[in-house]
Design an enzyme around this catalytic site. Sequence first.
Site, PDB file in Angstrom:
ATOM      1  N   CYS A  10       0.350   3.533   3.521  1.00 40.43           N
ATOM      2  CA  CYS A  10       0.901   3.120   4.818  1.00 40.43           C
ATOM      3  C   CYS A  10       2.099   2.191   4.668  1.00 40.43           C
ATOM      4  O   CYS A  10       2.735   1.845   5.659  1.00 40.43           O
ATOM      5  CB  CYS A  10      -0.178   2.459   5.669  1.00 40.43           C
ATOM      6  N   HIS A  56      -7.706  -3.784   1.362  1.00 38.25           N
ATOM      7  CA  HIS A  56      -7.002  -3.122   2.458  1.00 38.25           C
ATOM      8  C   HIS A  56      -7.483  -1.694   2.661  1.00 38.25           C
ATOM      9  O   HIS A  56      -7.708  -0.956   1.704  1.00 38.25           O
ATOM     10  CB  HIS A  56      -5.499  -3.123   2.181  1.00 38.25           C
ATOM     11  N   CYS A 102      -6.406   1.746   5.013  1.00 40.32           N
ATOM     12  CA  CYS A 102      -5.443   2.318   5.954  1.00 40.32           C
ATOM     13  C   CYS A 102      -6.169   2.877   7.169  1.00 40.32           C
ATOM     14  O   CYS A 102      -7.187   3.569   7.040  1.00 40.32           O
ATOM     15  CB  CYS A 102      -4.642   3.441   5.287  1.00 40.32           C
ATOM     16  N   GLU A 157      25.887  11.276   5.682  1.00 37.33           N
ATOM     17  CA  GLU A 157      26.635  10.272   6.441  1.00 37.33           C
ATOM     18  C   GLU A 157      27.691   9.629   5.546  1.00 37.33           C
ATOM     19  O   GLU A 157      27.441   9.317   4.381  1.00 37.33           O
ATOM     20  CB  GLU A 157      25.659   9.209   6.960  1.00 37.33           C
ATOM     21  N   GLY A 214      14.855  14.512 -11.300  1.00 36.09           N
ATOM     22  CA  GLY A 214      15.301  15.572 -10.410  1.00 36.09           C
ATOM     23  C   GLY A 214      14.875  15.431  -8.964  1.00 36.09           C
ATOM     24  O   GLY A 214      15.196  16.295  -8.136  1.00 36.09           O
ATOM     25  N   GLY A 234      15.851  13.182  -6.683  1.00 37.38           N
ATOM     26  CA  GLY A 234      16.994  12.936  -5.805  1.00 37.38           C
ATOM     27  C   GLY A 234      17.689  14.232  -5.447  1.00 37.38           C
ATOM     28  O   GLY A 234      18.041  14.470  -4.288  1.00 37.38           O
ATOM     29  N   CYS A 259      20.116   8.262   4.955  1.00 41.26           N
ATOM     30  CA  CYS A 259      19.726   7.337   3.897  1.00 41.26           C
ATOM     31  C   CYS A 259      18.823   8.083   2.924  1.00 41.26           C
ATOM     32  O   CYS A 259      18.028   8.933   3.330  1.00 41.26           O
ATOM     33  CB  CYS A 259      18.984   6.146   4.514  1.00 41.26           C
ATOM     34  N   ILE A 260      18.946   7.781   1.649  1.00 43.31           N
ATOM     35  CA  ILE A 260      18.134   8.453   0.635  1.00 43.31           C
ATOM     36  C   ILE A 260      17.722   7.445  -0.422  1.00 43.31           C
ATOM     37  O   ILE A 260      18.498   6.577  -0.806  1.00 43.31           O
ATOM     38  CB  ILE A 260      18.890   9.641   0.003  1.00 43.31           C
ATOM     39  N   CYS A 315       0.854  -1.182   0.000  1.00 40.34           N
ATOM     40  CA  CYS A 315       0.000   0.000   0.000  1.00 40.34           C
ATOM     41  C   CYS A 315       0.891   1.234   0.000  1.00 40.34           C
ATOM     42  O   CYS A 315       1.744   1.379   0.885  1.00 40.34           O
ATOM     43  CB  CYS A 315      -0.906   0.002   1.228  1.00 40.34           C
TER      44      CYS A 315
END
Length: 224
Positions: A75, A88, A90, A217, A194, A196, A183-184, A72
């Site tokens: 969620c 489902h 949510c 990081e 574009g 990112g 984290c990405i 989903c």
Amino acid sequence: MVKRIAKSLDSEPKHEDGSQLASEPTGTAAATAVSAVAKEVQRIIIGNYSIAAWYASPYPTEYKQGPDLYICEHCLKYMRYRRSLLTHKCEDPFPRGRLVYEDAAAALYEVDGKEHTLFCQNLCLLSKLFLDQKTIYYDIASFLFYILLVKPTAGNKSQQQQFSFAGYFSKEKASVDRNNLACILVLPPFRGQGYGQLLIELSYELTKMEGTTGGPEQPLSSQG
């Protein structure tokens, strides 16, 4: 490298349930992906997309019995069967979290890992399918997650859903190394557009608003 997905769903190859097939990594990345996901989840169906997994993710064993995993996009709950996704509902509101950025094409929401634990855990499991070096999945209370939602184009505004989940970045609430990004991820169908770069820029804008300095990081992953 992931090829850009055409905007028209009708012009793209389809999964057997009619959802779009996203482009897969090529060359060395493709070989690594095929090896990594052997006997694991092979593909996810999320929103209007069917996306081949690049790496293995530690989903519970019972959810790895079939090649496809249904998710989903509101969620990020994962399900084994298409009928489960269709029925489902949510329980939490969507979008969740605090709106921190919005333009004509996208919106960014800040979600606290401690407050929305299950959602953020699901997010981390999903991101591991596309990030080889992702290591944290459950101990996420010390992280903030910035969820990127893409708005429908003018030709798709009649769709019931208002946003599509496109990616996120996370950061520690209190980083000793002053990291403004841990984290990405941008999902394959939305790469090359574009998003990112937008996430990276927003991570620095938030740092400036906090009156601090910082960077991503280290060490950077190959994709990073």
